[in-house]
Design an enzyme around this catalytic site. Structure first.
Site, PDB file in Angstrom:
ATOM      1  N   GLU A   2      35.687 -34.790  15.276  1.00 34.62           N
ATOM      2  CA  GLU A   2      36.220 -35.120  16.594  1.00 34.62           C
ATOM      3  C   GLU A   2      37.615 -34.563  16.819  1.00 34.62           C
ATOM      4  OE1 GLU A   2      38.366 -39.395  16.387  1.00 34.62           O
ATOM      5  OE2 GLU A   2      36.172 -39.481  16.218  1.00 34.62           O
TER       6      GLU A   2
ATOM      7  N   GLU B 274      16.359 -40.376  26.876  1.00 30.68           N
ATOM      8  CA  GLU B 274      15.430 -41.253  27.593  1.00 30.68           C
ATOM      9  C   GLU B 274      14.980 -40.669  28.936  1.00 30.68           C
ATOM     10  OE1 GLU B 274      13.897 -43.959  26.771  1.00 30.68           O
ATOM     11  OE2 GLU B 274      14.851 -44.235  24.827  1.00 30.68           O
TER      12      GLU B 274
END
Length: 303
Positions: free
Chosen positions: A114, A83
Site C-alpha cells: 500500500e 457480485e
C-alpha cells in the site's frame, strides 16, 4: 495531516477498558459504535448521489468503473465488483478492482504494497483508462499512497475520479472530482479500520453499485431481472421473478426461461406482451434494456 492526528487513529473513550470487559460488555460496545455508522453515511448521501450520477453516465456510454484500494479497502472493492456479474449480468470488464499486491492480496496480506504510490500508477495505467472511465480510490485514512497514485494517473487520463475516505480534509480528497468523507469516529480497537470505517465503505459501495444498476435498467420494481441464472439457486430465483411479475405458474415460467436461454428480461416481455422471443429481444433493445418500457413497446405495437 500526520497519521496520529487522523480521526481513524484516535482512541475511543467508550472502549478504554476493552481488555477488562466481559464478552457481553465487549459486544455491547462494538454494537453501540456500529449504530453510529448509518448516521454518518446519511450525512454524505449527496456526495454518494454525485458519484452515482457520474458512474451511471460513464457505464451507459461504454465506460468502466474501477475500485482501487489496499488491504481491507481493496477487498471491499473486490467483494462489490465480483457480485455484479451474477446479480446484474454485467461483463467482467465493466466493474473491476485494482488491488495493491494483486489478486493474491485478497486472501493473504501483502505488507508494504500500500505504500507504493508508483505501483498504484502502474497498475491503473495497465487498464488503459479513457475519459469515459471512473476510478474510485478507497482508503480509510485518506492518505494511502497506492490509491493516491492511481487517482493521480486517472486525473491525467481525464477519467472521472471519486475518493472514499473516513477523515475530514483527507489527502486523497484533493485528487477527486467527487470526494466522499464519511467520518465514523475512532474505532473500538484503535486504528482497526476494518471495523466501522470498513462497514461505512461497504454500505456506500453497496449503494453505488446497486443504484447505478437500477438506473441502467437492470431492475424491474425491486426484482433483479438481469440475474445471471447460472446455477440451481439462481435459476429458481429467475423462475420466481417471472412468476411474480407475470402471474404465470412455475411450469410456464420454466418453459419460457428455457426458450430465452435463462434470460429473465425477454421471458417477462414474452409473457406480458404475448410475443415471440425475437420480438421481446427487439423490444428490449429498442427500450435500451428497460423492461417496463419494453413491455409498453410490445403492448402498444400490438394495438
Amino acid at each position: 495531516m500526520k497519521l496520529d492526528k487522523l480521526t481513524t487513529e484516535q482512541r475511543n473513550e467508550a472502549s478504554m477498558e476493552l481488555d477488562q470487559m466481559s464478552s457481553m460488555e465487549l459486544l455491547n460496545v462494538i454494537n453501540q459504535e456500529d449504530k453510529k455508522v448509518a448516521g454518518a453515511v446519511e450525512t454524505i448521501l449527496p456526495k454518494v448521489r454525485d458519484a452515482v450520477e457520474h458512474i451511471y453516465s460513464a457505464l451507459k456510454n461504454g465506460g468502466r468503473l474501477f475500485y482501487v484500494g489496499a488491504g481491507t479497502s481493496g477487498r471491499l472493492g473486490v467483494v462489490d465488483a465480483s457480485e455484479c456479474p451474477p446479480t446484474f449480468m454485467t461483463s467482467n470488464d465493466m466493474i473491476q478492482t485494482v488491488m495493491a499486491g494483486g489478486t493474491g492480496a485478497f486472501f493473504n496480506a501483502v505488507e508494504g504494497s500500500e505504500d507504493e504510490e508508483a505501483q498504484g500508477v502502474r497498475d491503473i495505467k495497465a487498464k488503459k483508462l479513457t475519459n469515459r472511465d471512473v476510478v474510485v480510490g478507497i482508503t480509510a485514512s485518506g492518505r494511502t499512497p497506492y490509491p493516491i497514485g492511481a487517482l493521480k494517473y486517472a486525473r491525467e487520463s481525464d477519467a472521472y475520479t471519486v475518493s472514499l475516505s473516513c477523515n475530514e480534509s483527507a489527502l486523497i480528497s484533493g485528487l477527486a472530482d467527487t470526494a466522499i468523507e464519511v467520518v465514523v469516529g475512532p474505532e473500538v480497537l484503535t486504528g482497526s479500520t476494518r471495523m466501522k470505517a470498513a462497514t461505512a465503505h461497504k454500505m456506500i459501495l453497496n449503494m453505488i453499485s446497486t443504484a447505478t444498476m437500477v438506473k441502467l435498467g437492470k431492475v424491474y420494481e425491486n426484482l433483479m431481472v438481469d440475474v445471471h441464472a447460472s446455477n440451481y439457486k439462481l435459476k429458481q430465483r429467475a423462475r420466481r421473478i417471472i412468476m411474480e411479475i407475470t402471474g404465470v405458474d412455475y411450469h410456464e415460467a420454466d418453459r419460457t426461461l428455457v426458450l430465452t436461454n435463462n434470460q429473465v428480461k425477454p421471458a417477462i416481455v414474452m409473457i406480458k406482451g404475448g410475443v415471440t422471443y425475437q420480438k421481446a429481444e427487439e423490444a428490449i433493445r429498442l427500450s435500451d434494456g428497460y423492461v417496463r418500457d419494453a413491455i409498453a413497446e410490445v403492448t402498444n405495437s400490438s394495438v
